[in-house]
Design a protein around this motif. Structure first.
Motif, PDB file in Angstrom:
ATOM      1  N   ASP A 149       0.799  -1.231   0.000  1.00 33.73           N
ATOM      2  CA  ASP A 149       0.000   0.000   0.000  1.00 33.73           C
ATOM      3  C   ASP A 149       0.830   1.278   0.000  1.00 33.73           C
ATOM      4  O   ASP A 149       0.383   2.312   0.506  1.00 33.73           O
ATOM      5  CB  ASP A 149      -0.980   0.015   1.183  1.00 33.73           C
ATOM      6  N   ALA A 150       2.035   1.200  -0.568  1.00 31.32           N
ATOM      7  CA  ALA A 150       2.839   2.413  -0.771  1.00 31.32           C
ATOM      8  C   ALA A 150       2.421   3.016  -2.106  1.00 31.32           C
ATOM      9  O   ALA A 150       3.099   2.869  -3.133  1.00 31.32           O
ATOM     10  CB  ALA A 150       4.322   2.086  -0.750  1.00 31.32           C
ATOM     11  N   MET A 151       1.266   3.683  -2.094  1.00 28.23           N
ATOM     12  CA  MET A 151       0.612   4.110  -3.329  1.00 28.23           C
ATOM     13  C   MET A 151       1.438   5.101  -4.142  1.00 28.23           C
ATOM     14  O   MET A 151       1.535   4.987  -5.367  1.00 28.23           O
ATOM     15  CB  MET A 151      -0.756   4.713  -3.009  1.00 28.23           C
ATOM     16  N   ARG A 152       2.002   6.077  -3.480  1.00 28.63           N
ATOM     17  CA  ARG A 152       2.771   7.093  -4.199  1.00 28.63           C
ATOM     18  C   ARG A 152       3.991   6.484  -4.884  1.00 28.63           C
ATOM     19  O   ARG A 152       4.287   6.810  -6.037  1.00 28.63           O
ATOM     20  CB  ARG A 152       3.203   8.207  -3.245  1.00 28.63           C
ATOM     21  N   LEU A 153       4.695   5.632  -4.150  1.00 27.48           N
ATOM     22  CA  LEU A 153       5.863   4.977  -4.735  1.00 27.48           C
ATOM     23  C   LEU A 153       5.450   4.106  -5.910  1.00 27.48           C
ATOM     24  O   LEU A 153       6.103   4.111  -6.962  1.00 27.48           O
ATOM     25  CB  LEU A 153       6.576   4.133  -3.680  1.00 27.48           C
ATOM     26  N   ALA A 154       4.366   3.372  -5.759  1.00 30.51           N
ATOM     27  CA  ALA A 154       3.885   2.507  -6.836  1.00 30.51           C
ATOM     28  C   ALA A 154       3.534   3.325  -8.067  1.00 30.51           C
ATOM     29  O   ALA A 154       3.912   2.971  -9.193  1.00 30.51           O
ATOM     30  CB  ALA A 154       2.672   1.706  -6.372  1.00 30.51           C
ATOM     31  N   ALA A 155       2.832   4.435  -7.875  1.00 33.62           N
ATOM     32  CA  ALA A 155       2.453   5.285  -9.003  1.00 33.62           C
ATOM     33  C   ALA A 155       3.681   5.862  -9.694  1.00 33.62           C
ATOM     34  O   ALA A 155       3.771   5.873 -10.928  1.00 33.62           O
ATOM     35  CB  ALA A 155       1.540   6.413  -8.519  1.00 33.62           C
ATOM     36  N   ARG A 156       4.643   6.334  -8.907  1.00 33.74           N
ATOM     37  CA  ARG A 156       5.860   6.901  -9.488  1.00 33.74           C
ATOM     38  C   ARG A 156       6.633   5.868 -10.290  1.00 33.74           C
ATOM     39  O   ARG A 156       7.135   6.154 -11.379  1.00 33.74           O
ATOM     40  CB  ARG A 156       6.742   7.490  -8.380  1.00 33.74           C
ATOM     41  N   MET A 157       6.730   4.660  -9.743  1.00 31.67           N
ATOM     42  CA  MET A 157       7.467   3.609 -10.442  1.00 31.67           C
ATOM     43  C   MET A 157       6.746   3.192 -11.728  1.00 31.67           C
ATOM     44  O   MET A 157       7.382   2.874 -12.735  1.00 31.67           O
ATOM     45  CB  MET A 157       7.661   2.400  -9.531  1.00 31.67           C
ATOM     46  N   LEU A 158       5.423   3.219 -11.703  1.00 33.97           N
ATOM     47  CA  LEU A 158       4.668   2.901 -12.915  1.00 33.97           C
ATOM     48  C   LEU A 158       4.864   3.976 -13.976  1.00 33.97           C
ATOM     49  O   LEU A 158       5.050   3.669 -15.164  1.00 33.97           O
ATOM     50  CB  LEU A 158       3.180   2.739 -12.587  1.00 33.97           C
TER      51      LEU A 158
END
Length: 213
Positions: A87-96
């Motif tokens: 649930d590290a949403m910001r990191l996930a979005a940035r990596m995507l």
């Protein structure tokens, strides 16, 4: 509490079904690449000198850079999958977003490579002009397969970029109803499949037979 569709007993079963579905899809995608790989194998075994000569005219530097770009994108995709799981949403979005950007870089470099080959008259057809006339027919077959395989790969990569961007945008919103962890993981499987295809294409098209001649 994990949510799952009513046809599944639990979230774990839904995740397994999603993963199996993607693996099945990937298996069917191999049917697109399979005939091209068999065609390449035929040409390499029946016209080894011509294929080796044609391979030496590919831009190995651009091909190598693109390989590094895609390998890096696989890493960022893997980070995005793991980040979404915790649930590290910001990191996930940035990596995507970073993954999609690297995919765009790959396509831009490939476009430059296609432009150079067009300028050098290496596109199969009436205007094809290979510098070594004795290998012209085999070279034209090589470049037919080259454009077929790399073009099909680029098409799959474009689909992957669109999918990754949509997930990244969804993760940037508050509700994030669509961008569930198992769906991001399935998207990751697709992205890694596209990368693996290139890992096979790179040595076949750029390296095999390059030291000869």
């Amino acid at each position: 509490m994990s949510r799952h569709a009513e046809q599944f007993d639990n979230a774990a079963q839904q995740e397994e079904a999603s993963t199996l579905g993607m693996w099945t899809f990937i298996a069917t995608e191999l049917m697109f690449f399979g005939p091209l790989f068999f065609g390449y194998l035929y040409g390499r075994t029946h016209f080894p000198e011509g294929f080796a000569a044609a391979s030496r005219h590919t831009d190995v530097m651009l091909g190598t850079i693109n390989t590094a770009v895609l390998l890096t994108s696989s890493m960022t995709m893997a980070i995005a999958v793991q980040a979404r799981k915790i649930d590290a949403m910001r990191l996930a979005a940035r990596m995507l977003f970073f993954t999609a950007a690297l995919g765009g870089v790959f396509l831009a470099i490939k476009g430059i490579e296609y432009w150079k080959e067009w300028q050098e008259h290496l596109v199969p057809g009436a205007g094809f002009a290979f510098p070594e006339p004795s290998h012209a027919d085999a070279a034209q077959l090589f470049y037919f397969l080259y454009f077929g395989m790399t073009g099909l790969h680029a098409l799959h990569l474009i689909i992957g970029i669109v999918m990754v961007v949509l997930f990244a945008l969804e993760l940037s919103r508050r509700e994030r109803l669509f961008a569930k962890a198992e769906r991001i993981e399935v998207a990751g499987l697709y992205w890694h499949f596209v990368d693996i295809v290139w890992i096979f294409l790179y040595p076949l098209l750029y390296l095999v037979g390059r030291s000869g001649g």
